[in-house]
Scaffold this active site. Sequence first.
Site, PDB file in Angstrom:
ATOM      1  CE  LYS A  42      -3.401   1.828  -3.747  1.00  0.00           C
ATOM      2  NZ  LYS A  42      -2.221   1.708  -2.900  1.00  0.00           N
ATOM      3  N   GLY A  86       0.824  -1.206   0.000  1.00  0.00           N
ATOM      4  CA  GLY A  86       0.000   0.000   0.000  1.00  0.00           C
ATOM      5  C   GLY A  86       0.858   1.256   0.000  1.00  0.00           C
ATOM      6  CG  ASP A  87       0.738   3.705   2.445  1.00  0.00           C
ATOM      7  OD1 ASP A  87      -0.407   4.165   2.401  1.00  0.00           O
ATOM      8  OD2 ASP A  87       1.189   3.056   3.406  1.00  0.00           O
ATOM      9  N   GLY A 145      -5.772   5.861   2.165  1.00  0.00           N
ATOM     10  CA  GLY A 145      -5.611   7.320   2.132  1.00  0.00           C
ATOM     11  C   GLY A 145      -4.954   7.658   0.817  1.00  0.00           C
ATOM     12  CG  HIS A 146      -6.192   6.338  -2.643  1.00  0.00           C
ATOM     13  ND1 HIS A 146      -7.010   5.626  -3.470  1.00  0.00           N
ATOM     14  CD2 HIS A 146      -5.483   5.408  -1.940  1.00  0.00           C
ATOM     15  CE1 HIS A 146      -6.799   4.318  -3.279  1.00  0.00           C
ATOM     16  NE2 HIS A 146      -5.888   4.178  -2.353  1.00  0.00           N
TER      17      HIS A 146
HETATM   18  P1  IMP Z   1      -6.711  -2.763   8.333  1.00  0.00           P
HETATM   19  O1  IMP Z   1      -6.997  -2.954   6.890  1.00  0.00           O
HETATM   20  O2  IMP Z   1      -7.003  -1.386   8.814  1.00  0.00           O
HETATM   21  O3  IMP Z   1      -7.309  -3.810   9.198  1.00  0.00           O
HETATM   22  O4  IMP Z   1      -5.120  -2.943   8.535  1.00  0.00           O
HETATM   23  C1  IMP Z   1      -4.464  -4.175   8.281  1.00  0.00           C
HETATM   24  C2  IMP Z   1      -3.027  -3.915   7.817  1.00  0.00           C
HETATM   25  O5  IMP Z   1      -3.043  -3.291   6.543  1.00  0.00           O
HETATM   26  C3  IMP Z   1      -2.234  -2.981   8.721  1.00  0.00           C
HETATM   27  O6  IMP Z   1      -0.870  -3.353   8.683  1.00  0.00           O
HETATM   28  C4  IMP Z   1      -2.391  -1.621   8.059  1.00  0.00           C
HETATM   29  O7  IMP Z   1      -1.351  -0.750   8.354  1.00  0.00           O
HETATM   30  C5  IMP Z   1      -2.382  -2.039   6.594  1.00  0.00           C
HETATM   31  N1  IMP Z   1      -3.133  -1.103   5.741  1.00  0.00           N
HETATM   32  C6  IMP Z   1      -4.461  -1.000   5.611  1.00  0.00           C
HETATM   33  N2  IMP Z   1      -4.777  -0.059   4.719  1.00  0.00           N
HETATM   34  C7  IMP Z   1      -3.629   0.435   4.256  1.00  0.00           C
HETATM   35  C8  IMP Z   1      -3.301   1.414   3.272  1.00  0.00           C
HETATM   36  O8  IMP Z   1      -4.158   2.013   2.632  1.00  0.00           O
HETATM   37  N3  IMP Z   1      -1.981   1.653   3.081  1.00  0.00           N
HETATM   38  C9  IMP Z   1      -1.014   0.963   3.742  1.00  0.00           C
HETATM   39  N4  IMP Z   1      -1.269   0.032   4.648  1.00  0.00           N
HETATM   40  C10 IMP Z   1      -2.561  -0.236   4.910  1.00  0.00           C
END
Ligand code: IMP
Length: 425
Positions: free
Chosen positions: A17, A13-14, A41-42
């Site tokens: 995108k 992620g991050d 968070g886009h």
């Molecule tokens: P959850 O999706 O909030 O339950 O988080 C599960 C895992 O995915 C954690 O390690 C979060 O930091 C990671 N995570 C969830 N959404 C994002 C994102 O948009 N960017 C980066 N990491 C994410």
Amino acid sequence: MSKINLILGLQWGDEGKGKIVDVLTEQHDTIARFQGGPNAGHTLVFNGQKHVLHTIPSGIFRTHAMNIIGGGVVIDPVILNAELENLNIQEIDYKNSLKIARSAHLILPTHRLLDAASEASKGKAKIGSTLKGIGPTYMDKTGRNGLRVGDLELPDWKEKYRKLTQKHLKMITNYQVGLDFDLEQMETEFFKGLKALKEIPFIDQVQYMQESISEGKKILAEGAQGSLLDINFGTYPFVTSSTTTAAGACIGLGIAPNQIGEVIGIFKAYTTRVGSGPFPTELFDEYGKKMAEIGHEFGATTGRPRRCGWLDLVALKYAVQLNGVTQLAMMKSDVLSGFDQIKVCTSYQYRGESIGHFPFDINEIHLKANYSECKAWQEDLTQMTNADELPKELIKYIEFIENYVGVPVKIVSVGPDRAQTILLN
Ligand code: IMP
């Protein structure tokens, strides 16, 4: 008939995108988010202003585009409402350019509480969740208990809401973590959010998408999170709860695999991760610190510092194969300018042998990254607008990546602004 193009994050992620969706919206009529929720968070930067979206697709700032929140997304009405209010402040007219699939599930206040209770109960083994209620909402979806956007049009939805909330409250008590909360306050915000959500038109997604495809509309599907956070193929259990890979676009939007066209994979020139879990190329030295500082590596949703490390080509190739990526976009190339050396992971040392694939168990006890060195470049890239200007060492870095993963890099990002984007032939 048109084909749907996909934008997917290939790491944790991050990757950036939001920026690429925004850039490519120019060539598309419809932007559709297909999974995840406000854990995303886009970030988009244009005209000197920064915008962060969590639920709303990144095409919302381009007036010609229709934006769809797909059925695979989980929506927190409180966060959606805050996003809509932000758009109102910026005088972005979204009334005719945003629609929500009836099949999208709602994140209830108690889903957020359950997330917090579950994480607190895990202690050191916590996932590092964004605590937005994502996991519990998808659990209710697969457990066939969830509340969907379309349910809001039915007379008994409040009863369903109450039943589900009661069940959650019992579960929270069972966790025995002494969670402190004011449900009444949370519900006031939730119902206010629902009011705003109900003002957005709802769609029957399969019909809508199939009609759009028949009409020749150019559709871009926007992924959230990244392939290494995928519920099936990521670094389980340190993953999110949705299908972040290409298959997720089919189930999250109601499209068939053969309706997919280009699959654009987004990756950073290095690697970052927020939350817990394995990260073979993580750096704990000056190089990692430099990436975090220059790259402003803090989560757009939680503000947490991101862990940083070298590019992991074994993991990247895994994601490229898994998604059928047809072209790549390399982000944050500018961050590596001025490094005295650049390394890339080209294999793993795994249980005593060197392997070139992403194994089942990437636990750091069994696995170490093996590196190749690439020549660094010193030039500031941020003002460059043309491929001819890029330093030859960066071109070599890109070629090394292309040769390893077998897919061309078509976009190189040299800064956060929409304008800092270089297209390669
Ligand atoms: P959850 O999706 O909030 O339950 O988080 C599960 C895992 O995915 C954690 O390690 C979060 O930091 C990671 N995570 C969830 N959404 C994002 C994102 O948009 N960017 C980066 N990491 C994410």
